[in-house]
Motif scaffolding. Structure first.
Motif, mmCIF file in Angstrom:
data_model
loop_
_atom_site.group_PDB
_atom_site.id
_atom_site.type_symbol
_atom_site.label_atom_id
_atom_site.label_comp_id
_atom_site.label_asym_id
_atom_site.label_seq_id
_atom_site.Cartn_x
_atom_site.Cartn_y
_atom_site.Cartn_z
ATOM 1 N N LEU A 244 39.834 40.531 48.782
ATOM 2 C CA LEU A 244 40.412 39.691 47.740
ATOM 3 C C LEU A 244 40.949 40.552 46.597
ATOM 4 O O LEU A 244 40.336 41.544 46.226
ATOM 5 N N PRO A 245 42.096 40.172 46.033
ATOM 6 C CA PRO A 245 42.610 40.899 44.871
ATOM 7 C C PRO A 245 41.635 40.829 43.699
ATOM 8 O O PRO A 245 40.844 39.880 43.587
ATOM 9 N N ALA A 246 41.716 41.819 42.806
ATOM 10 C CA ALA A 246 40.791 41.884 41.671
ATOM 11 C C ALA A 246 40.880 40.643 40.792
ATOM 12 O O ALA A 246 39.861 40.120 40.324
ATOM 13 N N ASN A 247 42.124 40.143 40.574
ATOM 14 C CA ASN A 247 42.249 38.959 39.717
ATOM 15 C C ASN A 247 41.675 37.719 40.383
ATOM 16 O O ASN A 247 41.222 36.785 39.705
ATOM 17 N N THR A 248 41.641 37.682 41.723
ATOM 18 C CA THR A 248 41.007 36.573 42.430
ATOM 19 C C THR A 248 39.494 36.644 42.285
ATOM 20 O O THR A 248 38.832 35.631 42.034
ATOM 21 N N ARG A 249 38.947 37.844 42.441
ATOM 22 C CA ARG A 249 37.497 37.998 42.286
ATOM 23 C C ARG A 249 37.047 37.599 40.885
ATOM 24 O O ARG A 249 35.956 37.053 40.705
ATOM 25 N N ALA A 250 37.901 37.853 39.881
ATOM 26 C CA ALA A 250 37.530 37.534 38.502
ATOM 27 C C ALA A 250 37.457 36.035 38.260
ATOM 28 O O ALA A 250 36.804 35.590 37.300
#
Length: 377
Positions: free
Chosen positions: A223-229
């Motif tokens: 998952l992209p970092a902004n999705t994980r956030a």
């Protein structure tokens, strides 16, 4: 050419600069005289709202442009409009798609003046049952793709162009079976991020068992970092947290302890309210559904059917379930015979009916009579 329908009225100077830069990098896709991969889809997705999602999902405009091109090309290659229209409205689904949809448990609510709310009942997936049904994993991935596309369309059309869906992931029922069949979960999780950027605003994970941490270790790296956030793992008080500014309290479904009957606005979605107690794949139901679809698609003048289904046993009259009783039905206690949800058509009923009757048989048309010289007329 700019689509005003999805324009964003309150762009900041930084956002305007990002959009201008992104447009310059992908404007060749919109040239009506060009026939490049992805051009047809790009001409339908050149609005400010859509481009802003791509611009905000990558660290550089160049990366956003590459993502946009790849997404538009993918949409054309898989024929996303056709996939969507095969599943939405849900009444369009074929028998096989209904059975696959029965096991997916994805539901979208659209409360007034609120972005779409997605309910993913990942924990209810009968992973071992799906693995035994040939081709069912592919069908579920298609169901999920259509589910994402429908959410994207609703978020895109939300007033102001900044609609972001709330995703509630219910993990009740998650077990080692999910880890043993982690391949399907990884396939599902990988569909959305590169093609539907910034479609979700928050992902609320609820009722997660002890295996959650093990699965998260597998899923999170893709998952992209902004999705994980955006992911928020909730505890036992998830109902209060959801109702505290995340979503309207009256939209929390009954299967989570709320008061909203998920199916009341879409009768073909009522399956999600009874699958709490009946979540197993009925063996052979997907193959039978495929057989029925094949028969339905065959020319009627060349097909005849035969069935060796035994007559119903005494006392196996049709079983009628009222809509008001739908949430209290225990499928294990339903007698043999056809199931009818009064006023509704339900994927569970379809699956059980298919499992109780043999697949239709294809009979080839008789050969034409031979002429005197031995040739067929």
């Amino acid at each position: 050419m700019i689509l005003t329908r999805y324009n964003v009225p309150d762009l900041t100077p930084d956002e305007m600069e990002s959009l201008s830069s992104l447009r310059r990098l992908v404007e060749d896709l919109w040239d009506e005289d060009e026939d490049k991969a992805g051009s047809n889809q790009a001409r339908m997705h050149m609005d400010d709202g859509t481009l802003l999602r791509f611009a905000q999902s990558r660290p550089t405009i160049e990366a956003a442009a590459e993502m946009y091109r790849e997404s538009m090309t993918w949409r054309e290659e898989v024929n996303i409009d056709e996939i969507h229209d095969r599943h939405y409205p849900i009444s369009n689904r074929s028998r096989a798609a209904q059975v696959a949809g029965q096991t997916f448990y994805g539901t979208i609510l659209t409360p007034p003046n609120h972005p779409p709310i997605m309910f993913d009942r990942m924990g209810a997936l009968d992973m071992s049952g799906i693995a035994k049904e040939k081709g069912m994993d592919d069908a579920i991935c298609e169901c999920y793709t259509a589910y994402l596309e429908e959410t994207f369309r609703q978020a895109r059309a939300f007033p102001g162009g900044r609609g972001r869906a709330l995703v509630v992931v219910d993990l009740k029922g998650l077990s080692m079976s999910h880890i043993s069949n982690i391949g399907l979960i990884k396939r599902i999780a990988a569909i959305g991020p590169p093609r539907y950027p910034e479609t979700t605003g928050c992902v609320a994970i609820i009722r997660g068992p002890w295996v959650l941490s093990a699965i998260w270790k597998v899923i999170s790296p893709i998952l992209p970092a902004n999705t994980r956030a955006k992911i928020k793992i909730m505890g036992k008080n998830f109902l209060a947290e959801l109702a505290d500014g995340m979503m309207p309290a009256d939209q929390i479904p009954t299967f989570l302890g709320g008061t909203c009957w998920v199916g009341e606005n879409d009768p073909s979605n009522v399956a999600s309210t009874i699958l709490e107690k009946s979540s197993k794949v009925i063996p052979g139901s997907y193959a039978r559904a495929q057989a029925e679809d094949a028969v339905a698609a065959a020319p009627t003048e060349h097909v005849s059917f035969s069935s060796s289904a035994p007559p119903p046993a005494p006392g196996s009259e049709d079983y009628v379930i009222e809509p008001t009783d739908i949430a209290d039905v225990d499928m294990a206690e339903v007698p043999e015979g056809k199931i009818h949800f009064r006023g509704h058509r339900n994927s569970i009923a379809v699956a059980k009916e298919l499992a109780q009757s043999p697949a239709p048989q294809f009979t080839a048309p008789p050969a034409p009579p031979a002429t005197n010289d031995g040739s067929a007329k």
